[in-house]
Design a protein around this motif. Structure first.
Motif, PDB file in Angstrom:
ATOM      1  N   VAL A 279      41.628  49.363  37.964  1.00 32.41           N
ATOM      2  CA  VAL A 279      42.428  48.175  37.646  1.00 32.41           C
ATOM      3  C   VAL A 279      43.864  48.593  37.332  1.00 32.41           C
ATOM      4  CG1 VAL A 279      42.736  46.254  36.053  1.00 32.41           C
ATOM      5  CG2 VAL A 279      40.440  46.870  36.831  1.00 32.41           C
ATOM      6  N   ASP A 290      45.727  43.541  35.020  1.00 33.85           N
ATOM      7  CA  ASP A 290      44.757  42.503  34.655  1.00 33.85           C
ATOM      8  C   ASP A 290      44.026  42.947  33.387  1.00 33.85           C
ATOM      9  OD1 ASP A 290      42.789  40.608  34.413  1.00 33.85           O
ATOM     10  OD2 ASP A 290      42.236  40.609  36.538  1.00 33.85           O
ATOM     11  N   GLU A 293      40.435  41.572  32.683  1.00 28.49           N
ATOM     12  CA  GLU A 293      39.339  42.288  33.351  1.00 28.49           C
ATOM     13  C   GLU A 293      39.053  43.613  32.654  1.00 28.49           C
ATOM     14  OE1 GLU A 293      39.943  42.931  37.492  1.00 28.49           O
ATOM     15  OE2 GLU A 293      38.056  44.032  37.760  1.00 28.49           O
ATOM     16  N   THR A 296      37.021  42.983  29.595  1.00 35.08           N
ATOM     17  CA  THR A 296      35.622  42.714  29.954  1.00 35.08           C
ATOM     18  C   THR A 296      34.876  44.016  30.233  1.00 35.08           C
ATOM     19  OG1 THR A 296      36.200  40.566  30.899  1.00 35.08           O
ATOM     20  CG2 THR A 296      34.113  41.549  31.606  1.00 35.08           C
TER      21      THR A 296
END
Length: 387
Positions: A279, A290, A293, A296
């Motif tokens: 990412v 991000d 994300e 998460t």
């Protein structure tokens, strides 16, 4: 060329001897003598048709000479003294690298000994090279290797399918990589010889699952190395790095690997960390990252493989998503021991929250706790900027 070939073949030759004769320490001595002979002969006489077979035969003969010498010295029975030892077997066509790695990461060894023995026996580094890489005296590394070989005396090369043994191998390789990525002490931020060796050894493991995840993690992390320091060697934080200097080839390979692993294997900690690294690497700019994300993924990682560094990195992601004050509250509620990275994160969040005095004190506290000179200089510069 010859040096590289010898380094590549050394673990395969050692594995072949240990498999045949047992006795890690004596076999390792025999292999070192064969490597020395090759380094002297091959540049003059040219490469043999089968370099690996040449090395195995030469090392086997040396091992047999040792065996005869030991036998005579110990005054064994005449029949034993006169017994003709078996001729060396033809070079095996299998690569025993993984089996040798498993032996070097034997559970009876301490982690520092596993690391040193892996780099020596599988990586082909000299004792002096390992000592320089870890900034410890050569005698210390020599003692670790000697004790490890003594511990493994009599152990034969057997391929264990025990997942815990493979997990230990991956942990040792990742430890070698992380020390190379951010040296824990000294005047250099990176130790390229360690990251290079860790990646090379990981590439030799059977791919799949966490092995692929670890390789992807290493590649995606290594890709950013060129931009982590400026022309003076000073540390450049991730958000300020020139992303055009990142290694696009490594990023492409790493993303492909982790994409494949996540779609074909049960999720593990290395895969999750590689996904987080992907990412970061795929964001065109720091502002495009991000973070939702990433948060998460850290939530998942916290469940799969909880630990202080996971907790701390999740706090960073949490702060990016919910703001610095919320991040500081998360940090205050985390049960983390004193560490310069904890102080550094606290300092950064305090700075973002507008607490200049608190941020400066935290930066200085972090600089006092780290033994890395580039990190000290960076943290002190951040504190000075807030004075």
């Amino acid at each position: 060329m010859i040096e590289g070939l010898l380094r590549e073949l050394a673990p395969q030759v050692l594995a072949a001897l240990v498999r045949r004769y047992g006795g890690f320490d004596t076999c390792e001595d025999a292999v070192q003598e064969a490597l020395l002979a090759a380094s002297l002969q091959w540049p003059v006489e040219g490469l043999p048709d089968h370099p690996k077979g040449w090395l195995i035969t030469t090392a086997s003969r040396r091992r047999i000479e040792q065996w005869r010498s030991e036998t005579a010295r110990q005054r064994r029975e005449e029949a034993v003294v006169l017994a003709e030892p078996p001729e060396p077997e033809p070079a095996a066509g299998v690569d025993d690298t993984l089996t040798l790695l498993l032996l070097c990461c034997h559970p009876s060894l301490t982690r520092p000994s596993q690391v040193a023995l892996t780099l020596r026996a599988v990586g082909g580094l000299t004792t002096a090279e390992i000592a320089r890489a870890f900034l410890v005296p050569e005698a210390t590394i020599g003692q670790r290797i000697s004790r490890a070989k003594q511990t493994l005396r009599g152990e034969r090369l057997t391929r264990s399918e025990n997942p815990e043994r493979l997990a230990a191998v991956l942990q040792v390789l990742y430890l070698i990589f992380t020390e190379g990525h951010t040296a824990s002490s000294g005047d250099a931020l990176n130790r390229v010889e360690l990251t290079t060796e860790a990646i090379r050894l990981t590439r030799q493991l059977p791919p799949g699952g966490e092995v692929t995840g670890l390789l992807a993690l290493m590649l995606l992390t290594e890709a950013r190395r060129p931009a982590r320091v400026d022309a003076t060697g000073a540390l450049v934080p991730l958000a300020s790095q020139d992303r055009t200097r990142w290694n696009a080839e490594l990023i492409t390979e790493g993303v492909a690997l982790i994409t494949s692993a996540l779609s074909t294997s049960p999720v593990g900690p290395y895969q999750l960390q590689a996904a987080i690294a992907a990412v970061h690497d795929e964001a065109p700019t720091a502002a495009d990252t991000d973070w939702a994300e990433i948060l998460t993924l850290y939530d998942l990682l916290r469940v799969v493989a909880p630990g202080p560094m996971v907790t701390l990195n999740r706090v960073v992601a949490f702060a990016q998503v919910h703001g610095p004050e919320a991040g500081l509250a998360e940090l205050a509620g985390a049960d983390l021991e004193a560490h310069h990275r904890v102080d550094a994160v606290r300092a950064h969040l305090l700075e973002l929250a507008g607490d200049v005095t608190g941020a400066r004190e935290a930066y200085l506290a972090a600089s006092r706790r780290t033994l890395s000179l580039p990190e000290q200089a960076y943290l002190q510069s951040r504190a000075s900027r807030l004075a």
